[in-house]
Design a protein around this motif. Structure first.
Motif, PDB file in Angstrom:
ATOM      1  N   VAL A  58       0.870  -1.178   0.000  1.00  0.00           N
ATOM      2  CA  VAL A  58       0.000   0.000   0.000  1.00  0.00           C
ATOM      3  C   VAL A  58       0.904   1.224   0.000  1.00  0.00           C
ATOM      4  O   VAL A  58       1.990   1.195   0.588  1.00  0.00           O
ATOM      5  CB  VAL A  58      -0.958   0.023   1.203  1.00  0.00           C
ATOM      6  CG1 VAL A  58      -1.948  -1.116   1.107  1.00  0.00           C
ATOM      7  CG2 VAL A  58      -0.203  -0.042   2.510  1.00  0.00           C
ATOM      8  N   PRO A  59       0.467   2.312  -0.622  1.00  0.00           N
ATOM      9  CA  PRO A  59       1.359   3.469  -0.788  1.00  0.00           C
ATOM     10  C   PRO A  59       1.895   4.044   0.518  1.00  0.00           C
ATOM     11  O   PRO A  59       3.002   4.536   0.581  1.00  0.00           O
ATOM     12  CB  PRO A  59       0.480   4.481  -1.534  1.00  0.00           C
ATOM     13  CG  PRO A  59      -0.533   3.651  -2.238  1.00  0.00           C
ATOM     14  CD  PRO A  59      -0.806   2.495  -1.333  1.00  0.00           C
ATOM     15  N   SER A  60       1.119   3.967   1.582  1.00  0.00           N
ATOM     16  CA  SER A  60       1.518   4.645   2.819  1.00  0.00           C
ATOM     17  C   SER A  60       2.378   3.784   3.731  1.00  0.00           C
ATOM     18  O   SER A  60       2.831   4.242   4.777  1.00  0.00           O
ATOM     19  CB  SER A  60       0.265   5.079   3.587  1.00  0.00           C
ATOM     20  OG  SER A  60      -0.537   3.950   3.874  1.00  0.00           O
ATOM     21  N   VAL A  61       2.618   2.560   3.341  1.00  0.00           N
ATOM     22  CA  VAL A  61       3.351   1.634   4.204  1.00  0.00           C
ATOM     23  C   VAL A  61       4.621   1.185   3.498  1.00  0.00           C
ATOM     24  O   VAL A  61       4.584   0.805   2.324  1.00  0.00           O
ATOM     25  CB  VAL A  61       2.480   0.407   4.560  1.00  0.00           C
ATOM     26  CG1 VAL A  61       3.287  -0.574   5.413  1.00  0.00           C
ATOM     27  CG2 VAL A  61       1.232   0.848   5.290  1.00  0.00           C
ATOM     28  N   ARG A  62       5.734   1.210   4.240  1.00  0.00           N
ATOM     29  CA  ARG A  62       7.004   0.778   3.665  1.00  0.00           C
ATOM     30  C   ARG A  62       6.937  -0.698   3.333  1.00  0.00           C
ATOM     31  O   ARG A  62       6.533  -1.513   4.164  1.00  0.00           O
ATOM     32  CB  ARG A  62       8.137   1.060   4.644  1.00  0.00           C
ATOM     33  CG  ARG A  62       9.515   0.828   4.072  1.00  0.00           C
ATOM     34  CD  ARG A  62      10.589   1.162   5.084  1.00  0.00           C
ATOM     35  NE  ARG A  62      10.541   0.272   6.224  1.00  0.00           N
ATOM     36  CZ  ARG A  62      11.401   0.321   7.239  1.00  0.00           C
ATOM     37  NH1 ARG A  62      12.330   1.250   7.253  1.00  0.00           N
ATOM     38  NH2 ARG A  62      11.310  -0.526   8.232  1.00  0.00           N
ATOM     39  N   SER A  63       7.354  -1.052   2.130  1.00  0.00           N
ATOM     40  CA  SER A  63       7.268  -2.442   1.693  1.00  0.00           C
ATOM     41  C   SER A  63       8.593  -3.177   1.771  1.00  0.00           C
ATOM     42  O   SER A  63       8.628  -4.376   1.512  1.00  0.00           O
ATOM     43  CB  SER A  63       6.742  -2.498   0.259  1.00  0.00           C
ATOM     44  OG  SER A  63       7.631  -1.833  -0.611  1.00  0.00           O
ATOM     45  N   GLU A  64       9.648  -2.450   2.105  1.00  0.00           N
ATOM     46  CA  GLU A  64      10.974  -3.058   2.108  1.00  0.00           C
ATOM     47  C   GLU A  64      11.635  -2.891   3.474  1.00  0.00           C
ATOM     48  O   GLU A  64      11.366  -1.933   4.197  1.00  0.00           O
ATOM     49  CB  GLU A  64      11.851  -2.396   1.037  1.00  0.00           C
ATOM     50  CG  GLU A  64      11.290  -2.496  -0.363  1.00  0.00           C
ATOM     51  CD  GLU A  64      11.862  -1.446  -1.285  1.00  0.00           C
ATOM     52  OE1 GLU A  64      11.266  -1.205  -2.347  1.00  0.00           O
ATOM     53  OE2 GLU A  64      12.895  -0.856  -0.939  1.00  0.00           O
ATOM     54  N   TYR A  65      12.496  -3.842   3.765  1.00  0.00           N
ATOM     55  CA  TYR A  65      13.321  -3.780   4.987  1.00  0.00           C
ATOM     56  C   TYR A  65      14.773  -3.915   4.585  1.00  0.00           C
ATOM     57  O   TYR A  65      15.098  -4.695   3.680  1.00  0.00           O
ATOM     58  CB  TYR A  65      12.942  -4.926   5.940  1.00  0.00           C
ATOM     59  CG  TYR A  65      14.046  -5.254   6.924  1.00  0.00           C
ATOM     60  CD1 TYR A  65      14.937  -6.283   6.659  1.00  0.00           C
ATOM     61  CD2 TYR A  65      14.214  -4.510   8.087  1.00  0.00           C
ATOM     62  CE1 TYR A  65      15.978  -6.575   7.525  1.00  0.00           C
ATOM     63  CE2 TYR A  65      15.246  -4.794   8.964  1.00  0.00           C
ATOM     64  CZ  TYR A  65      16.123  -5.841   8.677  1.00  0.00           C
ATOM     65  OH  TYR A  65      17.156  -6.108   9.538  1.00  0.00           O
TER      66      TYR A  65
END
Length: 130
Positions: A58-65
């Motif tokens: 989702v655009p508002s949540v970081r998708s990578e670590y």
């Protein structure tokens, strides 16, 4: 039969770049969280980067670590059309020398932090000379 196949490792001078690929077969990789681990001689295998399943982005949540040791130098990405995940590694250092593994986990939250996953690749050697 599920297979993850890494490629792109090799020998590079410090400051150089490499791009690792993790090609998946027998599984739709977009449905999985995928991580890159590395294991240096005499050390434990640890997760250095991961990306969540495409359906959870989702655009508002970081998708990578990223682990602190590789943050701002390494970038994980996926090409779902090619069923492949990449790790772009820039500004490589001798301490980045290790065997690099990709792994896929169907569970979310993932088990990467505990070193577990559903599937593992065979590993590819990265050697950075000083």
């Amino acid at each position: 039969q599920v297979q993850l196949t890494e490629s792109g490792g090799g020998l590079v001078q410090a400051g150089g770049s490499l791009r690792l690929s993790c090609a998946a077969s027998g599984v739709t990789i977009s449905s999985y969280a995928v991580a890159w681990f590395r294991q240096a001689p005499g050390k434990e295998r640890t997760v250095i980067a991961s990306i969540i399943p495409s359906v959870r982005i989702v655009p508002s949540v970081r998708s990578e670590y990223y682990a602190d040791s590789v943050k701002d130098r390494f970038t994980i990405s996926r090409d779902n059309a090619k069923n492949t995940v990449y790790l772009q590694m820039n500004s490589l250092k001798p301490e980045d020398t290790a065997v690099y593994y990709c792994a896929a986990d169907r569970r979310f939250p993932t088990r990467f932090i505990s070193g577990r996953a559903d599937y593992w690749g065979q590993g590819t050697q990265v050697t950075v000379s000083s």
